[in-house]
Design a protein around this motif. Structure first.
Motif, PDB file in Angstrom:
ATOM      1  N   GLY A  72       2.602  10.269 -38.565  1.00  0.00           N
ATOM      2  CA  GLY A  72       2.315  10.541 -37.132  1.00  0.00           C
ATOM      3  C   GLY A  72       3.568  10.442 -36.311  1.00  0.00           C
ATOM      4  O   GLY A  72       4.192   9.894 -36.562  1.00  0.00           O
ATOM      5  N   SER A  74       4.730   8.656 -32.998  1.00  0.00           N
ATOM      6  CA  SER A  74       4.252   7.579 -32.374  1.00  0.00           C
ATOM      7  C   SER A  74       5.488   6.420 -32.368  1.00  0.00           C
ATOM      8  O   SER A  74       6.448   6.780 -32.786  1.00  0.00           O
ATOM      9  CB  SER A  74       2.854   7.064 -32.604  1.00  0.00           C
ATOM     10  OG  SER A  74       2.726   5.866 -32.043  1.00  0.00           O
ATOM     11  N   GLN A 218      -5.679   7.051 -27.432  1.00  0.00           N
ATOM     12  CA  GLN A 218      -5.169   7.485 -28.822  1.00  0.00           C
ATOM     13  C   GLN A 218      -6.294   7.539 -29.744  1.00  0.00           C
ATOM     14  O   GLN A 218      -6.279   8.450 -30.284  1.00  0.00           O
ATOM     15  CB  GLN A 218      -4.206   5.982 -28.918  1.00  0.00           C
ATOM     16  CG  GLN A 218      -3.880   6.282 -30.566  1.00  0.00           C
ATOM     17  CD  GLN A 218      -2.752   5.291 -30.968  1.00  0.00           C
ATOM     18  OE1 GLN A 218      -2.946   4.200 -30.880  1.00  0.00           O
ATOM     19  NE2 GLN A 218      -1.394   5.832 -31.124  1.00  0.00           N
ATOM     20  N   GLU A 219      -7.309   6.498 -29.727  1.00  0.00           N
ATOM     21  CA  GLU A 219      -8.357   6.464 -30.631  1.00  0.00           C
ATOM     22  C   GLU A 219      -9.018   8.077 -30.715  1.00  0.00           C
ATOM     23  O   GLU A 219      -9.371   8.503 -31.478  1.00  0.00           O
ATOM     24  CB  GLU A 219      -9.140   5.426 -30.569  1.00  0.00           C
ATOM     25  CG  GLU A 219      -9.984   5.219 -31.682  1.00  0.00           C
ATOM     26  CD  GLU A 219     -10.805   4.061 -31.666  1.00  0.00           C
ATOM     27  OE1 GLU A 219     -10.425   3.050 -30.898  1.00  0.00           O
ATOM     28  OE2 GLU A 219     -11.751   4.076 -32.351  1.00  0.00           O
ATOM     29  N   TYR A 222      -7.019  10.879 -31.828  1.00  0.00           N
ATOM     30  CA  TYR A 222      -6.794  10.797 -33.065  1.00  0.00           C
ATOM     31  C   TYR A 222      -8.188  11.105 -33.771  1.00  0.00           C
ATOM     32  O   TYR A 222      -8.030  11.730 -34.946  1.00  0.00           O
ATOM     33  CB  TYR A 222      -6.208   9.151 -33.385  1.00  0.00           C
ATOM     34  CG  TYR A 222      -4.858   8.956 -33.546  1.00  0.00           C
ATOM     35  CD1 TYR A 222      -4.159   9.701 -32.581  1.00  0.00           C
ATOM     36  CD2 TYR A 222      -4.131   8.224 -34.513  1.00  0.00           C
ATOM     37  CE1 TYR A 222      -2.790   9.436 -32.548  1.00  0.00           C
ATOM     38  CE2 TYR A 222      -2.885   8.051 -34.379  1.00  0.00           C
ATOM     39  CZ  TYR A 222      -2.229   8.652 -33.451  1.00  0.00           C
ATOM     40  OH  TYR A 222      -0.932   8.432 -33.440  1.00  0.00           O
ATOM     41  N   LEU A 223      -9.076  10.387 -33.375  1.00  0.00           N
ATOM     42  CA  LEU A 223     -10.409  10.885 -34.130  1.00  0.00           C
ATOM     43  C   LEU A 223     -10.802  12.048 -34.199  1.00  0.00           C
ATOM     44  O   LEU A 223     -11.195  13.158 -35.228  1.00  0.00           O
ATOM     45  CB  LEU A 223     -11.638   9.992 -33.522  1.00  0.00           C
ATOM     46  CG  LEU A 223     -11.667   8.650 -34.030  1.00  0.00           C
ATOM     47  CD1 LEU A 223     -12.707   7.730 -33.446  1.00  0.00           C
ATOM     48  CD2 LEU A 223     -11.588   8.436 -35.690  1.00  0.00           C
ATOM     49  N   ARG A 226      -8.611  13.893 -36.538  1.00  0.00           N
ATOM     50  CA  ARG A 226      -8.964  13.562 -37.807  1.00  0.00           C
ATOM     51  C   ARG A 226     -10.024  14.437 -38.239  1.00  0.00           C
ATOM     52  O   ARG A 226     -10.251  14.950 -39.521  1.00  0.00           O
ATOM     53  CB  ARG A 226      -9.252  12.211 -38.107  1.00  0.00           C
ATOM     54  CG  ARG A 226     -10.034  11.541 -39.101  1.00  0.00           C
ATOM     55  CD  ARG A 226      -9.303  11.897 -40.430  1.00  0.00           C
ATOM     56  NE  ARG A 226      -7.956  11.524 -40.560  1.00  0.00           N
ATOM     57  CZ  ARG A 226      -7.107  12.253 -41.560  1.00  0.00           C
ATOM     58  NH1 ARG A 226      -7.704  13.246 -42.521  1.00  0.00           N
ATOM     59  NH2 ARG A 226      -5.961  11.923 -41.782  1.00  0.00           N
TER      60      ARG A 226
ATOM     61  N   LYS B  23      -5.979   0.593 -37.015  1.00  0.00           N
ATOM     62  CA  LYS B  23      -7.024   1.747 -37.027  1.00  0.00           C
ATOM     63  C   LYS B  23      -6.438   2.873 -36.871  1.00  0.00           C
ATOM     64  O   LYS B  23      -6.489   3.905 -37.666  1.00  0.00           O
ATOM     65  CB  LYS B  23      -7.983   1.308 -35.953  1.00  0.00           C
ATOM     66  CG  LYS B  23      -9.477   2.268 -35.993  1.00  0.00           C
ATOM     67  CD  LYS B  23      -9.902   2.243 -34.799  1.00  0.00           C
ATOM     68  CE  LYS B  23     -10.981   0.765 -34.793  1.00  0.00           C
ATOM     69  NZ  LYS B  23     -11.882   0.923 -33.684  1.00  0.00           N
ATOM     70  N   ILE B  27      -6.349   5.893 -39.553  1.00  0.00           N
ATOM     71  CA  ILE B  27      -7.120   7.372 -39.045  1.00  0.00           C
ATOM     72  C   ILE B  27      -6.053   8.278 -39.687  1.00  0.00           C
ATOM     73  O   ILE B  27      -6.246   9.253 -40.324  1.00  0.00           O
ATOM     74  CB  ILE B  27      -7.215   7.468 -37.523  1.00  0.00           C
ATOM     75  CG1 ILE B  27      -8.232   6.581 -37.118  1.00  0.00           C
ATOM     76  CG2 ILE B  27      -7.556   9.151 -37.540  1.00  0.00           C
ATOM     77  CD1 ILE B  27      -8.333   6.770 -35.568  1.00  0.00           C
ATOM     78  N   ARG B  28      -4.718   8.014 -39.533  1.00  0.00           N
ATOM     79  CA  ARG B  28      -3.616   9.033 -40.242  1.00  0.00           C
ATOM     80  C   ARG B  28      -3.584   9.261 -41.682  1.00  0.00           C
ATOM     81  O   ARG B  28      -3.457  10.364 -42.074  1.00  0.00           O
ATOM     82  CB  ARG B  28      -2.052   8.241 -39.675  1.00  0.00           C
ATOM     83  CG  ARG B  28      -1.879   8.666 -38.369  1.00  0.00           C
ATOM     84  CD  ARG B  28      -0.607   7.718 -38.124  1.00  0.00           C
ATOM     85  NE  ARG B  28      -0.001   7.779 -36.982  1.00  0.00           N
ATOM     86  CZ  ARG B  28       1.215   7.319 -36.915  1.00  0.00           C
ATOM     87  NH1 ARG B  28       1.862   6.513 -37.898  1.00  0.00           N
ATOM     88  NH2 ARG B  28       2.065   7.530 -35.843  1.00  0.00           N
ATOM     89  N   SER B  32     -10.207   6.232 -42.100  1.00  0.00           N
ATOM     90  CA  SER B  32     -10.951   5.633 -40.867  1.00  0.00           C
ATOM     91  C   SER B  32     -12.476   5.259 -41.047  1.00  0.00           C
ATOM     92  O   SER B  32     -12.854   5.276 -42.251  1.00  0.00           O
ATOM     93  CB  SER B  32     -10.725   6.619 -39.699  1.00  0.00           C
ATOM     94  OG  SER B  32     -11.000   7.758 -40.244  1.00  0.00           O
TER      95      SER B  32
END
Ligand code: GTP
Ligand code: MG
Lengths: 660, 72
Positions: A72, A74, A218-219, A222-223, A226, B23, B27-28, B32
């Motif tokens: 990713g 970052s 971020q979370e 990201y979720l 995903r 975390k 997820i990547r 997750s």
């Protein structure tokens, strides 16, 4: 031409278009880069092969840039930071995706699409996907992502033409639902869309660059991403069959300690037999004695004697014992080159097979003792090839603390290929007890210095968290190409330094300076290490390059114990000029200098201790015992210190807990 | 239970990963919270390897201790 820079400032004309190859580690970017540009950059089967940025011309006004693989964009470690900036700066991104694990790889794809850059996807490793029984609906994938998707088998150049034809058809794709709005809300004038996205995702460096606080989404983002990726994969990938085949069985044998350790030892033994015994003795006898000393030396001295008076000062500098046209050429081509070629050949086979990540898993437990995790075996093993290169590879490590420990241990204890070859050859002549003794000593220094560094440095190291690529049969053409490129690189890097070293020594010899130094450091060489005073010459050569120093030892008349002392000292001796330059670049001048000086002190200290311990030996006590006992005790001692330090820390933490 | 207690061959559901950085990385990788994985190898005192479809991921023991899972 390939240019390598380790900062992100590439020397590319500003008006040229930048095509960036981006993808997860080990997805085939470098293979594709080589195919598209006709250049050669390293290809291996472990995540983290490419760390230096290579770029090549694609057409008159476009360049192609190869990047380190990332999961990713970052800034989790140094390699990600590098890849991030190059990707954000791209005009077109070719995203290489490993068809075997779309779920993982499409996360990056979707993230790049979210930055708004024009993308083409190369769906690589289609051959392996087919073999695994995977069916991928390419059309559907393409329409769901909103970008072109071209199936490829990079190693067979399949799909390459179609990819080329579609590079300039790259378009921005469909972003993750819900992200568009967030980016609009931010409304940053200074930042590009991609930068804005990363700021939202909380990237501290990009935020700082644009003078805004990093976001906290971020979370959440990201979720969402995903979810989106999982939804795509659900629709696109038709069928996976779970089967356990030979490769998988072999893989678990390599990882389980009970079978993995014997397999590892077997691999090491093969290396020793090939390099230390076959090449260092049989092959070198032909190349050094028959060819170089038998033909080349008489030829060149004969030639030079036509113009230069034999035994004059110029003669000594050009054709004498350390002459510019004699010693460096003979050492480099006759002695070191065969060792280096042999070493890189074996290393390339290991790299290509996917064995290294399995050693990483196997060694994780041991490496946590010295503040590293399993990933560090990759720079350490590559360090046996060239410490300078391995210093760059430490970028894959997860924290600055780990890099510091790894770089110091690399410079201190890991002999590079050419040096190792010479050492193995000299040790093999002494007998197996001495080989074992040497290994115990060097291992003990590695373990105890590492343990103490780990206890002394503040902070915490990261844990192992890697993906383990499938085993592959090494590809002959890649192994040969890689061996050739690396050996050539060795020659180009070593030759000028060898010439310099020879010049320094022969000039000091002619001027009498050499004897002066030899006498000056006699207390160390003769008094403390118990070596002849001529060993000083090898040490001076060792400052230039350690392999050069090791080669210098070969011409000295040494008894068994002196040989051991000399080899231990030269192994631990200061890192070569090239790697110290790399240290200055990658770390800082101060850190480099500290490492250089500590290596010097530790090398003499340990060499002297071995020499003094050998004096304890008598007819009842073979010399192996006191030496082995001392160095094993050293490891235990360092463990004890680290153990008490941990206990103390825990105790302090508890106290603080009570205080609150 | 935590992931370090898993046995080879067990099918696991990831319940909780406390560390934010870990975390994000998880997820990547596609492992997750809520995902199903198979524990494919446990190295005594060493790393745990989990498998998700065609990819294998190795996690150091300390990391595994922080991850909560439930076995089906
Ligand atoms: N079977 C198969 N193997 C491939 C294909 N493409 C690449 N490989 C192999 O995959 C491995 C990785 O290739 P690289 O080009 O080094 O991968 P990379 O993406 O540059 O990797 P990093 O630099 O580590 O990020 C090598 O062992 C290649 O031989 C393919 O299409 N099919
Ligand atoms: Mg690469």
């Amino acid at each position: 031409m390939s240019k390598c820079c380790h900062s992100v400032d590439l020397d590319i004309p500003p008006e040229s278009k930048k095509i960036v190859l981006a993808g997860n580690p080990n997805s085939g970017k470098s293979v594709l880069f080589n195919a598209l540009t006709g250049m050669y950059v390293d290809v291996s089967n472990y995540p983290g092969t490419t760390l230096e940025i290579s770029y090549g011309k694609y057409s008159d006004d476009t360049v192609i840039i190869d990047t380190p693989g990332v999961y990713g964009i970052s800034s989790f470690n140094d390699e990600e930071r590098i890849a991030r900036d190059i990707i954000l700066d791209a005009d077109i991104v070719i995203n290489i995706v490993n068809a075997l694990h779309l779920e993982r790889d499409l996360f990056l794809t979707q993230q790049i699409i979210d930055t708004g850059l024009p993308v083409v996807v190369a769906l690589n490793m289609m051959d392996e996907a087919e073999r695994q029984g995977l069916k991928i609906d390419v059309e559907l994938l393409s329409s769901m992502l909103g970008v072109k998707v071209i199936p490829t088998v990079a190693v067979e150049k399949k799909g390459l033409e179609e990819l080329k034809n579609n590079i300039f058809n790259a378009t921005p794709g469909k972003p993750t639902p819900g992200i568009e709005e967030k980016i609009k809300e931010m409304e940053l004038q200074t930042a590009s869309r991609g930068e804005t996205l990363l700021i939202l995702e909380g990237d501290p460096i990009v935020a700082q660059r644009n003078q805004v606080p990093p976001g906290d989404m971020q979370e959440e983002i990201y979720l969402k991403r995903r979810q989106r990726v999982n939804a795509i994969v659900d629709k696109v990938v038709k069928f996976t069959k779970e089967k356990s085949d030979f490769k998988e069985r072999l893989s678990s044998l390599m990882i389980r300690p009970l079978t993995g350790i014997p397999i590892f030892l077997l691999a090491m033994w093969i290396m020793y037999e090939v390099i230390g015994v076959f090449i260092a003795q049989t092959v070198v006898e032909i190349t050094e004695e028959t060819i170089m000393q038998g033909y080349y030396e008489p030829f060149i001295t004969g030639l030079l004697s036509k113009w230069i008076t034999v035994d004059s000062a110029t003669w000594h500098i050009l054709a004498g014992e350390f002459g510019l046209f004699t010693m460096p050429v003979i050492y480099l081509l006759g002695l070191l080159m065969p060792l280096v070629v042999g070493f890189y050949l074996l290393l390339s086979i290991f790299e290509d097979s996917g064995y290294l990540p399995r050693v990483a898993v196997l060694a994780d437990r041991v490496l946590t003792n010295i503040g590293l995790n399993g990933r560090a075996v990759i720079p350490i093993i590559l360090g046996f090839g060239c410490v300078t290169m391995a210093t760059i590879v430490t970028r894959i490590l997860g924290s600055d603390r780990e890099r510091r420990i790894a770089i110091f241990l690399l410079g201190l204890t890991i002999p590079c290929s050419a040096q190792l070859g010479v050492i193995a050859g000299m040790l093999a002549g002494l007998g197996p007890q001495y080989v074992i003794l040497y290994v115990i000593i060097i291992f003990s220094i590695l373990a105890s210095v590492g343990t103490l560094l780990n206890a002394a440095l503040p902070g915490k190291s990261t844990d192992l968290f890697i993906d383990v690529p499938p085993l592959r049969l090494p590809r002959v053409d890649n192994v040969l190409k890689k061996t050739a490129t690396k050996s050539l690189h060795f020659l180009v890097e070593a030759a000028p330094l060898f010439a310099l070293g020879a010049l320094i020594i022969s000039v000091s010899q002619v001027t009498g300076f050499l004897v002066l130094i030899q006498d000056l450091i006699k207390p160390i060489t003769v008094g403390w290490l118990g070596l002849p005073k001529e060993a000083a010459t090898a040490l001076i050569m060792g400052i230039v390059r350690r392999d050069f120093g090791a080669a210098g030892l070969m011409s000295l008349p040494l008894n068994k114990i002196q040989t051991l002392v000399a080899l231990v000292t030269i192994t631990l001796f200061v890192p070569c000029i090239a790697s110290i330059m790399m240290l200055f670049k990658e770390r800082s001048n101060k850190e480099g200098l500290i490492m250089w000086l500590s290596s010097l002190v530790i090398a003499f200290l340990v060499g002297g201790i071995v020499s003094k311990l050998s004096k304890l030996a008598n007819e009842y006590l073979p010399i192996y015992y006191p030496i082995a006992a001392f160095f094993i005790a050293l490891i235990l001692f360092s463990w004890a210190i680290s153990y008490f330090k941990n206990k103390l820390d825990q105790y302090k933490e508890n106290l603080e807990g009570v205080g609150k | 239970m935590t992931l370090d207690k898993a046995k080879r061959g067990q099918i696991l559901k990831i319940l909780n990963i406390p560390d934010a950085k870990i975390k994000a990385q998880a997820i990547r990788f596609g492992i997750s919270e809520g995902e199903m994985v198979v524990c494919s190898e446990v190295i005594p005192l060493g790393p745990i390897i989990i498998r998700k479809n065609n990819q294998e991921i190795a996690l150091g023991r300390n990391l595994a201790k922080q991850i909560t899972v439930i076995s089906n």
